[in-house]
Design a protein around this motif. Structure first.
Motif, PDB file in Angstrom:
ATOM      1  N   VAL A 195      18.760  -6.257  15.589  1.00  0.00           N
ATOM      2  CA  VAL A 195      17.781  -6.159  14.509  1.00  0.00           C
ATOM      3  C   VAL A 195      16.431  -5.926  15.170  1.00  0.00           C
ATOM      4  O   VAL A 195      16.040  -6.686  16.058  1.00  0.00           O
ATOM      5  CB  VAL A 195      17.724  -7.476  13.684  1.00  0.00           C
ATOM      6  N   VAL A 196      15.727  -4.887  14.751  1.00  0.00           N
ATOM      7  CA  VAL A 196      14.408  -4.599  15.301  1.00  0.00           C
ATOM      8  C   VAL A 196      13.361  -5.081  14.304  1.00  0.00           C
ATOM      9  O   VAL A 196      13.394  -4.710  13.134  1.00  0.00           O
ATOM     10  CB  VAL A 196      14.229  -3.099  15.583  1.00  0.00           C
ATOM     11  N   VAL A 197      12.467  -5.931  14.782  1.00  0.00           N
ATOM     12  CA  VAL A 197      11.355  -6.415  13.971  1.00  0.00           C
ATOM     13  C   VAL A 197      10.118  -5.638  14.403  1.00  0.00           C
ATOM     14  O   VAL A 197       9.786  -5.592  15.585  1.00  0.00           O
ATOM     15  CB  VAL A 197      11.142  -7.934  14.147  1.00  0.00           C
ATOM     16  N   GLY A 198       9.483  -4.997  13.437  1.00  0.00           N
ATOM     17  CA  GLY A 198       8.315  -4.183  13.741  1.00  0.00           C
ATOM     18  C   GLY A 198       7.095  -4.640  12.962  1.00  0.00           C
ATOM     19  O   GLY A 198       7.129  -5.626  12.226  1.00  0.00           O
ATOM     20  N   VAL A 199       6.026  -3.891  13.134  1.00  0.00           N
ATOM     21  CA  VAL A 199       4.778  -4.116  12.385  1.00  0.00           C
ATOM     22  C   VAL A 199       4.315  -2.781  11.847  1.00  0.00           C
ATOM     23  O   VAL A 199       4.596  -1.729  12.412  1.00  0.00           O
ATOM     24  CB  VAL A 199       3.675  -4.751  13.260  1.00  0.00           C
TER      25      VAL A 199
END
Length: 100
Positions: A94-98
């Protein structure tokens, strides 16, 4: 999966299990350190569960309620039958970005 928790996004997911299964769904960082637990449930009968925004979907927060830093995380799912000892695991990044 890509998740932007600062925009209120959540990660929906589903899983299946056999009879007499304890299901544990955890989020780990890329080094394998515990971030939070999403599910820890015992099921007598086999089935499947879908978790969406209004239930137990992951909102990008750790076990203390803080939004995690941007990066790659692992959703780790484990099912175990305590009677037979049979265990199954699966994992997904899971990639958490902004938002810029």
């Amino acid at each position: 999966f890509v998740l932007l928790p600062s925009l209120g996004e959540t990660l929906d997911f589903s899983y299946s299990f056999s009879d007499n299964s304890r299901v544990i769904v955890r989020i780990l960082d890329i080094s394998g350190r515990f971030i939070t637990s999403l599910v820890d449930q015992y099921y007598t009968n086999s089935g499947s569960v879908s978790l969406y925004e209004d239930t137990s979907a992951w909102d990008g927060r750790d076990h203390l309620g803080q939004i995690v830093a941007p990066g790659t995380y692992i959703m780790h799912i484990e099912t175990m039958n305590p009677i037979t000892g049979e265990t199954h695991t699966d994992a997904a990044p899971v990639v958490v970005g902004v938002k810029n």
